[in-house]
Enzyme design. Structure first.
Site, PDB file in Angstrom:
ATOM      1  N   GLY A 249      -0.712   1.133   3.419  1.00 54.65           N
ATOM      2  CA  GLY A 249      -1.054  -0.030   2.604  1.00 54.65           C
ATOM      3  C   GLY A 249      -2.476  -0.141   2.099  1.00 54.65           C
ATOM      4  O   GLY A 249      -2.786  -1.080   1.368  1.00 54.65           O
ATOM      5  N   GLU A 294       0.535   5.312   8.294  1.00 53.31           N
ATOM      6  CA  GLU A 294       1.352   5.909   7.228  1.00 53.31           C
ATOM      7  C   GLU A 294       0.765   5.670   5.837  1.00 53.31           C
ATOM      8  O   GLU A 294       1.366   4.985   5.018  1.00 53.31           O
ATOM      9  CB  GLU A 294       2.748   5.288   7.256  1.00 53.31           C
ATOM     10  CG  GLU A 294       3.508   5.537   8.509  1.00 53.31           C
ATOM     11  CD  GLU A 294       4.761   4.684   8.608  1.00 53.31           C
ATOM     12  OE1 GLU A 294       5.661   5.090   9.341  1.00 53.31           O
ATOM     13  OE2 GLU A 294       4.835   3.614   7.964  1.00 53.31           O
ATOM     14  N   TYR A 338       5.704  -4.139 -12.294  1.00 53.83           N
ATOM     15  CA  TYR A 338       4.748  -4.992 -11.572  1.00 53.83           C
ATOM     16  C   TYR A 338       3.588  -5.499 -12.434  1.00 53.83           C
ATOM     17  O   TYR A 338       2.635  -6.068 -11.891  1.00 53.83           O
ATOM     18  CB  TYR A 338       4.109  -4.229 -10.396  1.00 53.83           C
ATOM     19  CG  TYR A 338       4.991  -3.309  -9.604  1.00 53.83           C
ATOM     20  CD1 TYR A 338       6.050  -3.804  -8.841  1.00 53.83           C
ATOM     21  CD2 TYR A 338       4.761  -1.939  -9.579  1.00 53.83           C
ATOM     22  CE1 TYR A 338       6.845  -2.946  -8.081  1.00 53.83           C
ATOM     23  CE2 TYR A 338       5.548  -1.073  -8.818  1.00 53.83           C
ATOM     24  CZ  TYR A 338       6.587  -1.581  -8.085  1.00 53.83           C
ATOM     25  OH  TYR A 338       7.363  -0.738  -7.343  1.00 53.83           O
ATOM     26  N   CYS A 365      13.046   3.317 -26.034  1.00 56.48           N
ATOM     27  CA  CYS A 365      13.652   2.390 -26.970  1.00 56.48           C
ATOM     28  C   CYS A 365      13.724   1.014 -26.322  1.00 56.48           C
ATOM     29  O   CYS A 365      14.799   0.534 -25.973  1.00 56.48           O
ATOM     30  CB  CYS A 365      15.033   2.900 -27.323  1.00 56.48           C
ATOM     31  SG  CYS A 365      15.507   2.346 -28.931  1.00 56.48           S
ATOM     32  N   GLU A 366      12.569   0.415 -26.148  1.00 59.82           N
ATOM     33  CA  GLU A 366      12.496  -0.834 -25.385  1.00 59.82           C
ATOM     34  C   GLU A 366      11.107  -1.429 -25.584  1.00 59.82           C
ATOM     35  O   GLU A 366      10.106  -0.755 -25.303  1.00 59.82           O
ATOM     36  CB  GLU A 366      12.757  -0.460 -23.916  1.00 59.82           C
ATOM     37  CG  GLU A 366      12.657  -1.570 -22.979  1.00 59.82           C
ATOM     38  CD  GLU A 366      13.547  -1.370 -21.740  1.00 59.82           C
ATOM     39  OE1 GLU A 366      14.489  -0.555 -21.755  1.00 59.82           O
ATOM     40  OE2 GLU A 366      13.278  -2.066 -20.765  1.00 59.82           O
ATOM     41  N   TYR A 394       3.378   6.777  -6.649  1.00 57.68           N
ATOM     42  CA  TYR A 394       4.446   5.931  -7.201  1.00 57.68           C
ATOM     43  C   TYR A 394       4.569   6.042  -8.728  1.00 57.68           C
ATOM     44  O   TYR A 394       4.895   5.069  -9.403  1.00 57.68           O
ATOM     45  CB  TYR A 394       4.251   4.466  -6.779  1.00 57.68           C
ATOM     46  CG  TYR A 394       4.139   4.300  -5.274  1.00 57.68           C
ATOM     47  CD1 TYR A 394       5.239   4.554  -4.457  1.00 57.68           C
ATOM     48  CD2 TYR A 394       2.943   3.937  -4.658  1.00 57.68           C
ATOM     49  CE1 TYR A 394       5.139   4.432  -3.073  1.00 57.68           C
ATOM     50  CE2 TYR A 394       2.839   3.819  -3.283  1.00 57.68           C
ATOM     51  CZ  TYR A 394       3.942   4.061  -2.500  1.00 57.68           C
ATOM     52  OH  TYR A 394       3.854   3.951  -1.132  1.00 57.68           O
TER      53      TYR A 394
HETATM   54  N1  LLP Z   1       5.047   2.825   5.440  1.00 59.64           N
HETATM   55  C1  LLP Z   1       6.059   2.052   5.033  1.00 59.64           C
HETATM   56  C2  LLP Z   1       7.082   1.630   5.978  1.00 59.64           C
HETATM   57  C3  LLP Z   1       6.134   1.662   3.691  1.00 59.64           C
HETATM   58  O1  LLP Z   1       7.141   0.887   3.296  1.00 59.64           O
HETATM   59  C4  LLP Z   1       5.150   2.092   2.769  1.00 59.64           C
HETATM   60  C5  LLP Z   1       5.228   1.718   1.364  1.00 59.64           C
HETATM   61  C6  LLP Z   1       4.112   2.914   3.246  1.00 59.64           C
HETATM   62  C7  LLP Z   1       4.086   3.252   4.590  1.00 59.64           C
HETATM   63  C8  LLP Z   1       3.031   3.447   2.349  1.00 59.64           C
HETATM   64  O2  LLP Z   1       2.238   2.451   1.821  1.00 59.64           O
HETATM   65  P1  LLP Z   1       0.965   2.829   0.922  1.00 59.64           P
HETATM   66  O3  LLP Z   1      -0.079   3.430   1.837  1.00 59.64           O
HETATM   67  O4  LLP Z   1       1.408   3.818  -0.085  1.00 59.64           O
HETATM   68  O5  LLP Z   1       0.548   1.550   0.333  1.00 59.64           O
HETATM   69  N2  LLP Z   1       6.361   1.221  -5.568  1.00 59.64           N
HETATM   70  C9  LLP Z   1       5.289   0.335  -5.203  1.00 59.64           C
HETATM   71  C10 LLP Z   1       4.816   0.568  -3.776  1.00 59.64           C
HETATM   72  C11 LLP Z   1       5.897   0.398  -2.759  1.00 59.64           C
HETATM   73  C12 LLP Z   1       5.398   0.668  -1.362  1.00 59.64           C
HETATM   74  C13 LLP Z   1       6.537   0.762  -0.448  1.00 59.64           C
HETATM   75  N3  LLP Z   1       6.184   1.046   0.900  1.00 59.64           N
HETATM   76  C14 LLP Z   1       4.145   0.517  -6.185  1.00 59.64           C
HETATM   77  O6  LLP Z   1       4.273   1.318  -7.094  1.00 59.64           O
HETATM   78  O7  LLP Z   1       3.118  -0.138  -6.071  1.00 59.64           O
END
Ligand code: LLP
Length: 442
Positions: A249, A294, A338, A365-366, A394
């Site tokens: 996160g 993570e 988002y 096309c949007e 992402y």
């Molecule tokens: N661990 C778990 C259980 C998660 O659900 C996630 C992200 C991470 C780790 C990794 O988080 P990060 O370090 O990448 O913030 N598609 C969205 C982001 C969705 C994140 C989902 N979970 C976007 O493009 O912003």
């Protein structure tokens, strides 16, 4: 040069990433193109790995959250840096296994893992499942029994900290499809449930409070809640967590509205988590658990850019100027989903100052197919090369073949040289799964 200073403008006024000239990259590989800087990725992996080594005696593991960007090369890199991986689907697991990733360092997430995915992961002998439902626990236990094994699991709990980019709220009634709340008793029930399962071995807890978070305090509060929960469970059930997984996160820079965090800043996030775990363990007389984290976005996000070629330009007087590129929501759906903000640069004239506010439009096309609105750019001409920054996380992983556009290939830059890590798709690839039933054939 600092490894994380991946972007610079060279003598020709071209943007460079990891020492590779973007104009050359576009010439050699075409556009749209995802470009990743290997040195950046590795340096971020090392920041986390080394912090755990130096500040926690190495009693932990960094899991690369591969949902951010999953392809075989990424698992090879993560493995070579000594990381584990977090996967969330049979497909990510398959990719990791195909890349030769050590199964015992794979953690499997998901609120609704399919029976087929559970069986496949057990057959791969992955290290750990992060259990997120009783249904999963039952199936996993039964399948582990069939295989005569005991499977390691963590329980996903919800500590009631809702984090947003620069803020957080604490809530006792979190509405989430993920995890079990520590506030309403369901997390405790699940611990008791898992402890009774003969073919599951509960290692501890997992929590992930959100993504693109800058507020350190939100992580620290989550740790406090988790350890408080751990202490209560120890009192009631005598169970002490051997591992605590604190999720991912950490935020990254997309535009100047975001902080630009130096490597030391990411180290500080992790240090704060580590200190908090130590403090809480002391407070509750708990043994120090193994710490897992993570990170996904912070490892690959700023390591990647997307290169596009400008096509049509439409100036609607008094309203808006659309600069259209050869990509769009099929390679980067994040604005559509988002309203995410990005920074764009004219990669072939990168030294020029921005003079215009434009909307960067895709080719789908949007009408909503935009990479961004009100972006600063020098006056763009057809044929110019646009680089959109911080697209490593992402973007490819959320790309689609919408409108039957081809998902762009990805190259990895090392010491100025680029090589494919995802090859270009072809139109033939697009139709490879199509079937015309016999009765429809002419
Ligand atoms: N661990 C778990 C259980 C998660 O659900 C996630 C992200 C991470 C780790 C990794 O988080 P990060 O370090 O990448 O913030 N598609 C969205 C982001 C969705 C994140 C989902 N979970 C976007 O493009 O912003």
């Amino acid at each position: 040069m600092n490894e994380r200073e991946t972007l610079k403008v060279n003598k020709q006024g071209h943007l460079e990433i990891g020492g590779a000239d973007c104009v050359e990259l576009a010439k050699n590989f075409g556009t749209p193109l995802y470009v990743f800087d290997e040195a950046y990725i590795r340096s971020m992996m090392r920041v986390y790995r080394d912090t755990i080594a130096e500040e926690y005696g190495g009693n932990g593991l960094v899991l690369y959250a591969s949902k951010a960007f999953s392809c075989e090369a990424m698992y090879v890199i993560a493995d070579s840096e000594g990381l584990g991986a977090d996967v969330v689907s049979g497909g990510e697991l398959f990719t990791a296994m195909k890349a030769g990733f050590p199964a015992e360092k794979i953690y499997f997430h998901g609120n609704n893992k399919l029976p087929s995915e559970i069986r496949y992961a057990l057959d791969c002998k992955i290290g750990c499942f992060v259990v997120d439902s009783a249904t999963e626990a039952d199936l996993l236990d039964a399948e582990a029994e069939k295989r005569g094994m005991v499977q390691n699991v963590l329980l996903r709990i919800n500590p009631g900290v809702e984090a947003h980019t620069h803020a957080y709220v604490q809530t006792a009634t979190p509405d989430s499809k993920f995890g079990f709340s520590v506030h309403n008793g369901t997390a405790e029930e699940m611990v008791a449930y898992l402890l009774k399962k003969k073919h599951l071995r509960l290692l501890g807890y997992h929590s992930h409070i959100g993504s693109q978070i800058f507020e350190k305090q939100s992580f620290v509060i989550a740790v406090q809640k988790i350890m408080e929960f751990a202490a209560e469970i120890k009192k009631k059930y005598g169970f002490e967590p051997e591992s605590v997984n604190l999720g991912g996160g950490f935020g990254i820079w997309y535009t100047d509205e975001d902080s630009k965090i130096p490597s030391g800043g990411y180290r500080e996030y992790l240090s704060a988590l580590i200190s908090s775990v130590k403090e809480q363990c002391k407070k509750y007389a708990l043994a120090l658990p193994r710490i897992l984290i993570e990170p996904g976005r912070s490892i690959v996000g700023e390591a990647g850019i997307t290169l596009y070629t400008v096509g049509a330009i439409k100036d609607i007087p008094g309203l808006r100027k659309y600069v259209a590129i050869d990509g769009g929501m099929f390679d980067n759906p994040r604005y559509c989903l988002y309203q995410s903000k990005y920074t764009a640069v004219l990669a072939n004239r990168a030294a020029e100052r921005p003079t215009e506010l434009i909307s960067l439009a895709g080719k789908c096309c949007e009408s909503g197919d935009l990479i961004g609105i009100n972006m600063n750019l020098p006056k763009a001409e057809t044929g110019d090369l646009v680089a959109v920054l911080s697209t490593g996380a992402y973007n490819y992983s959320m790309a689609s073949n919408y409108n039957r556009n081809l998902i762009p290939p990805a190259v990895l830059v090392k010491e100025g040289k680029a090589q494919y890590i995802v090859r270009p798709q072809t139109y033939e690839d697009l139709v490879q799964y199509d079937v015309i039933p016999a009765y429809l054939k002419k």
